[in-house]
Design an enzyme around this catalytic site. Structure first.
Site, PDB file in Angstrom:
ATOM      1  N   ASN A   3       0.883  -1.175   0.000  1.00  0.00           N
ATOM      2  CA  ASN A   3       0.000   0.000   0.000  1.00  0.00           C
ATOM      3  C   ASN A   3       0.915   1.219   0.000  1.00  0.00           C
ATOM      4  OD1 ASN A   3      -1.806   2.042   0.490  1.00  0.00           O
ATOM      5  ND2 ASN A   3      -2.350   1.375   2.561  1.00  0.00           N
ATOM      6  N   TRP A   4       1.044   1.820  -1.156  1.00  0.00           N
ATOM      7  CA  TRP A   4       1.980   2.950  -1.277  1.00  0.00           C
ATOM      8  C   TRP A   4       1.440   4.228  -0.655  1.00  0.00           C
ATOM      9  CZ3 TRP A   4       4.485   2.600  -6.868  1.00  0.00           C
ATOM     10  CH2 TRP A   4       5.394   1.531  -6.871  1.00  0.00           C
ATOM     11  N   HIS A  44      -9.736   1.545   4.569  1.00  0.00           N
ATOM     12  CA  HIS A  44      -8.483   1.667   5.322  1.00  0.00           C
ATOM     13  C   HIS A  44      -8.707   2.617   6.499  1.00  0.00           C
ATOM     14  CE1 HIS A  44      -4.378   2.702   6.372  1.00  0.00           C
ATOM     15  NE2 HIS A  44      -4.008   1.594   5.752  1.00  0.00           N
ATOM     16  N   GLU A  60      -7.049   4.938   7.626  1.00  0.00           N
ATOM     17  CA  GLU A  60      -6.771   6.360   7.310  1.00  0.00           C
ATOM     18  C   GLU A  60      -7.949   6.981   6.570  1.00  0.00           C
ATOM     19  OE1 GLU A  60      -3.012   5.640   5.408  1.00  0.00           O
ATOM     20  OE2 GLU A  60      -2.168   5.067   7.347  1.00  0.00           O
ATOM     21  N   GLY A 100       2.084   2.092  10.796  1.00  0.00           N
ATOM     22  CA  GLY A 100       3.075   3.165  10.684  1.00  0.00           C
ATOM     23  C   GLY A 100       3.785   3.499  11.979  1.00  0.00           C
ATOM     24  N   GLY A 114       2.612  -1.135   4.272  1.00  0.00           N
ATOM     25  CA  GLY A 114       2.760   0.278   3.939  1.00  0.00           C
ATOM     26  C   GLY A 114       4.229   0.631   3.761  1.00  0.00           C
ATOM     27  N   GLY A 115       4.841   1.141   4.826  1.00  0.00           N
ATOM     28  CA  GLY A 115       6.214   1.648   4.781  1.00  0.00           C
ATOM     29  C   GLY A 115       7.200   0.729   4.075  1.00  0.00           C
TER      30      GLY A 115
END
Ligand code: PGA
Length: 257
Positions: free
Chosen positions: A13-14, A99, A101, A177, A238-239
């Protein structure tokens, strides 16, 4: 993972990172650092702006294309929105829905998540539905109850013949994150619980077929242990998905004999 019943899915997931012009070099690195493996599917969920470039760069089939969001509506006067049909036309196969976010910063609720799940399935996209609790909810002992509710709400009205197209990602909000990964045991417990909820709704045979991922600070050091759990069928990353060396190590952990 349980390769007898389900493919492993390693999905990057960029988020709102990288530029379209970065895609080609990234894909070439992944190609050099990984080998094709039949039981693991690699997905990259890129920003909308990257999808046309990514489609061309991913064409060799080693990476499936995913988006990070879609509109709940099919078409019409919804300025700034992108529909499932538009994504499908760009060969997008997966789309992240709900998500944390999106829930936290863009007001998505369990109701909109459910509408987006239907919008994805109606346009032949596979939704990756994200669920997860906050640190406070976990401390209060509400994790299982909350996750059950989120899963049931997201799947409301999804018929039996479509459930195999659905992917669930357990993403504890406190782990996203933060570098604070859930332990393999914590993640396995919740993933097993999610499978039990799906079993209650659709029966054992279909519940076995639904991939349930883990996400939240998954990286090259903890991937192997997480993926060794029977109900963790992959990761939403993610990261670490932004660094080809790290993302490749996670793919290779999923490809181990
Ligand atoms: P992270 O993000 O791997 O950077 O924690 C995961 C996600 O939000 O999907």
């Amino acid at each position: 993972m349980n390769r007898k019943y389900r493919k492993v899915i390693i999905a990057g997931n960029w988020k709102m990172n990288t530029k379209p012009s970065d895609v080609k070099a990234f894909v070439e690195k992944i190609r050099d650092l990984t080998v094709r493996c039949k039981w693991c599917e690699t997905v990259i969920c890129a920003p909308f702006s990257h999808l046309t470039v990514a489609y061309r760069a991913f064409w060799n089939g080693r990476i499936s294309l995913g988006a990070q969001n879609l509109s709940q509506y099919a078409s019409g006067a919804y300025t700034g929105e992108v529909s499932g049909e538009m994504l499908r036309d760009l060969n997008v196969k997966y789309v992240i829905v709900g998500h944390s976010e999106r829930r936290q910063y863009f007001g998505e609720t369990d109701i909109t998540v459910n509408k987006k799940v239907h919008a994805a399935l109606d346009t032949d996209l596979r939704p990756i539905i994200c669920v997860g609790e906050t640190a406070e909810q976990r401390e209060m002992g509400l994790t299982e109850e909350l996750i059950s509710y989120q899963v049931r709400a997201a799947l409301a009205g999804v018929p039996e013949e479509r459930i195999r197209r659905v992917v669930i990602a357990y993403e504890p909000i406190w782990a996203i994150g933060t570098g604070n990964t859930a332990t393999a045991q914590q993640a396995q417990e919740v993933n097993r619980h999610i499978r039990a909820v799906i079993r209650g709704l659709y029966g054992a045979r279909l519940a076995r077929a639904v991939p349930i991922l883990y996400g939240g600070s998954m990286n090259e050091s903890n991937a192997e242990e997480l993926l060794a759990q029977p109900d963790i069928d992959g990761g939403l990353i993610g990261g670490a998905s932004l660094v080809p060396e790290k993302f490749s190590s996670i793919i290779m952990a999923a490809c181990q004999e």
